[in-house]
Design a protein around this motif. Structure first.
Motif, short mmCIF file in Angstrom:
data_model
loop_
_atom_site.label_atom_id
_atom_site.label_comp_id
_atom_site.label_asym_id
_atom_site.label_seq_id
_atom_site.Cartn_x
_atom_site.Cartn_y
_atom_site.Cartn_z
N UNK A 164 -32.62 36.25 -90.51
CA UNK A 164 -33.79 36.82 -89.84
C UNK A 164 -33.72 36.60 -88.33
N UNK A 165 -32.86 35.68 -87.92
CA UNK A 165 -32.63 35.46 -86.49
C UNK A 165 -31.13 35.55 -86.23
N UNK A 166 -30.76 35.89 -84.99
CA UNK A 166 -29.35 36.01 -84.64
C UNK A 166 -28.72 34.62 -84.58
N UNK A 167 -27.49 34.55 -85.02
CA UNK A 167 -26.72 33.32 -84.92
C UNK A 167 -25.90 33.39 -83.62
N UNK A 168 -26.38 32.76 -82.54
CA UNK A 168 -25.69 32.79 -81.25
C UNK A 168 -24.95 31.47 -81.05
N UNK A 169 -23.68 31.56 -80.73
CA UNK A 169 -22.85 30.39 -80.47
C UNK A 169 -22.56 30.36 -78.96
N UNK A 170 -22.95 29.30 -78.27
CA UNK A 170 -22.77 29.18 -76.83
C UNK A 170 -21.65 28.20 -76.54
N UNK A 178 -13.71 28.24 -71.43
CA UNK A 178 -13.76 29.57 -70.84
C UNK A 178 -14.10 29.48 -69.35
N UNK A 179 -13.84 30.57 -68.62
CA UNK A 179 -14.03 30.56 -67.17
C UNK A 179 -15.50 30.47 -66.80
N UNK A 180 -16.38 30.88 -67.69
CA UNK A 180 -17.82 30.81 -67.45
C UNK A 180 -18.53 30.62 -68.80
N UNK A 181 -19.80 30.32 -68.70
CA UNK A 181 -20.56 30.15 -69.94
C UNK A 181 -20.44 31.42 -70.77
N UNK A 182 -20.14 31.23 -72.05
CA UNK A 182 -19.90 32.37 -72.93
C UNK A 182 -20.82 32.26 -74.15
N UNK A 183 -21.38 33.38 -74.53
CA UNK A 183 -22.22 33.44 -75.72
C UNK A 183 -21.67 34.48 -76.67
N UNK A 184 -21.46 34.07 -77.88
CA UNK A 184 -20.99 34.99 -78.92
C UNK A 184 -22.13 35.15 -79.92
N UNK A 185 -22.60 36.33 -80.09
CA UNK A 185 -23.73 36.60 -80.97
C UNK A 185 -23.30 37.21 -82.28
N UNK A 186 -24.01 36.87 -83.33
CA UNK A 186 -23.76 37.45 -84.66
C UNK A 186 -24.93 38.33 -85.02
N UNK A 187 -24.69 39.55 -85.35
CA UNK A 187 -25.81 40.44 -85.69
C UNK A 187 -26.50 39.99 -86.98
N UNK A 188 -27.71 40.50 -87.19
CA UNK A 188 -28.43 40.24 -88.44
C UNK A 188 -27.67 40.89 -89.59
N UNK A 189 -27.30 40.07 -90.54
CA UNK A 189 -26.49 40.58 -91.66
C UNK A 189 -26.65 39.62 -92.86
N UNK A 190 -26.28 40.06 -94.01
CA UNK A 190 -26.26 39.15 -95.17
C UNK A 190 -25.16 38.10 -95.00
N UNK A 191 -25.46 36.87 -95.38
CA UNK A 191 -24.49 35.77 -95.31
C UNK A 191 -24.45 35.07 -96.66
#
Length: 439
Positions: free
Chosen positions: A74-80, A96-109
């Motif tokens: 129900x909420x995005x899984x964001x990895x910073x 990484x050269x700068x702060x990086x955020x990788x987001x996971x879309x809403x999906x079944x897990x």
């Protein structure tokens, strides 16, 4: 003619009823052991105890657990990942050269976890539990044995009562033969004007009384047979004839031997002793809770579809579970178990004392029943001889008919008392055998 009447009166041979099954006491007891519904119900308790013991033994084997969770985020899984979290290198700089955020879309897990645990320190407690369950099984067997003894006692009681009724019916039937013949003879005397009409009416009254007694005995015997068939677990309408039992077999046992056998065999005493054993095992199980639970554990975790973290994680190790502080709870629980042990030991003493009191009373009652039976047998022999003498005197015109009728009434009463004394002896012996733990 009167000599013939005398022969009929003194005849004591019973003719067996044809077309009926002859059932001995031993056969009846064997049928009850197989078909009695109460015993079958008690036997299920033993089988249940065996199932519980088999289930408890599986606790010594590894346990396996699998959990599967299918969910929708129900909420995005964001990895910073902060700048340089993976290090800073001369050629590339921070990674990484700068702060990086990788987001996971809403999906079944899908979350899948699996775990295998082998108990280690718990073996002591598990084995104590198995011993406790085995003791409970023994207690269930003692309860079944007590129920078997109760059924045997009831079989004997009704069997002896049916024998008494059967013997009484045979006596009444013989009396009816006598009165019919006497009625015929007195009728001839009345016709010849050598006997009064009132004497003939007295004979008819005695005959009617015996016929009513025979009807009552037949109905009572039919009811007892239905109860007996139900006790044996078969069709209540099954026809049978109880086989005669030895009148009064000698009971070759003194009071001391009877007391010893009761203490060795009575289910109540053995059950009380098993309760002590159960209480002691329960106390030991409670003390074992001070030992930490240590298990060898293998874990497996899978999360999909998430690509940032490893999808498969496996580990192996030792897990310990321990409650160091319980605010005195276990101490109080152990104190309760100690009091339970004391109660169980007291119950053993009470059961043994009760057994001794019951054995002593029943042994004395059996002695009295044997003496009563001997007196009743002598009284019956005396009354039969008086009837014989009165009948002979009447045939020789040296006595009145009322003397014959009076002697016959006394004989009927002594026969009844003898049957009661015989039944009392059988019941007293059956009660003593049950009290000693005999089956």
């Amino acid at each position: 003619m009167l000599r013939f009447m005398l022969l009929i009166m003194l005849l004591a041979v019973s003719v067996p009823v044809r077309g009926q099954e002859t059932l001995t006491l031993e056969q009846a007891i064997a049928l009850a052991m197989k078909g009695n519904a109460g015993l079958q119900r008690m036997a299920f308790e033993i089988e249940k105890s065996e199932d519980r013991a088999a289930a408890a033994r599986t606790q010594r084997l590894p346990s396996f657990e699998i959990n599967l969770l299918e969910s929708q985020t129900l909420t995005r899984l964001d990895f910073r990942f902060p700048q340089g979290i993976f290090g800073t290198y001369p050629t590339t700089g921070p990674i990484p050269a700068q702060d990086t955020k990788i987001g996971t879309p809403l999906r079944p897990i899908t979350y899948l976890t699996a775990r295998a645990a082998q108990p280690l320190s718990q073996f002591h407690r598990i084995n104590l539990g198995l011993q406790l369950e085995a003791t409970r099984g023994e207690a269930a067997r003692e309860k079944l044995r007590a129920e078997r003894q109760s059924v045997v006692r009831e079989v004997k009681r009704i069997f002896y009562e049916m024998l008494s009724l059967q013997n009484s019916m045979e006596t009444v039937e013989e009396n009816m033969k006598l009165y019919r013949e006497l009625d015929r003879v007195v009728g001839e005397y009345v016709a010849e004007k050598v006997a009064l009409k009132a004497e003939g009416l007295d004979v008819k009254l005695q005959l009617a009384t015996e016929e009513l007694a025979a009807l009552s005995l037949r109905n009572t015997l039919a009811s007892r047979k239905e109860q007996f068939n139900a006790l044996l677990g078969r069709d209540i309408g099954a026809e049978f004839r109880p086989s005669p039992v030895t009148e009064a077999a000698v009971f070759e046992m003194d009071l001391g031997a009877a007391q010893k056998r009761a203490l060795d065999q009575r289910p109540e005493v053995k059950e009380a002793q098993l309760l002590v054993r159960q209480a002691e095992l329960d106390h030991r199980i409670k003390r074992s809770q001070y030992i930490p639970d240590v298990s060898l554990v293998v874990n497996y975790l899978r999360i999909a579809p998430v690509s940032v973290i490893p999808p498969n994680i496996a580990s192996v190790g030792v897990m310990m579970t321990w409650e160091p502080f319980d605010w005195g709870r276990r101490k109080r629980e152990l104190s309760e178990k100690n009091r339970t042990i004391d109660q169980a030991k007291l119950s053993v003493r009470m059961a043994e004392t009760q057994a001794m009191v019951e054995i002593n009373g029943l042994f004395r009652r059996l002695q009295e029943a044997r003496g009563t039976l001997q007196v009743a047998r002598l009284a019956m022999d005396v009354s039969r001889e008086k009837v014989r003498v009165a009948t002979v005197r009447y045939s020789e015109r040296a006595a009145l008919l009322k003397e014959v009728l009076s002697a016959q009434s006394v004989m009927a009463e002594t026969d009844r008392k003898y049957q009661q004394a015989l039944l009392g002896f059988w019941e007293a012996r059956a009660n003593l055998e049950k009290a000693m733990g005999e089956e």
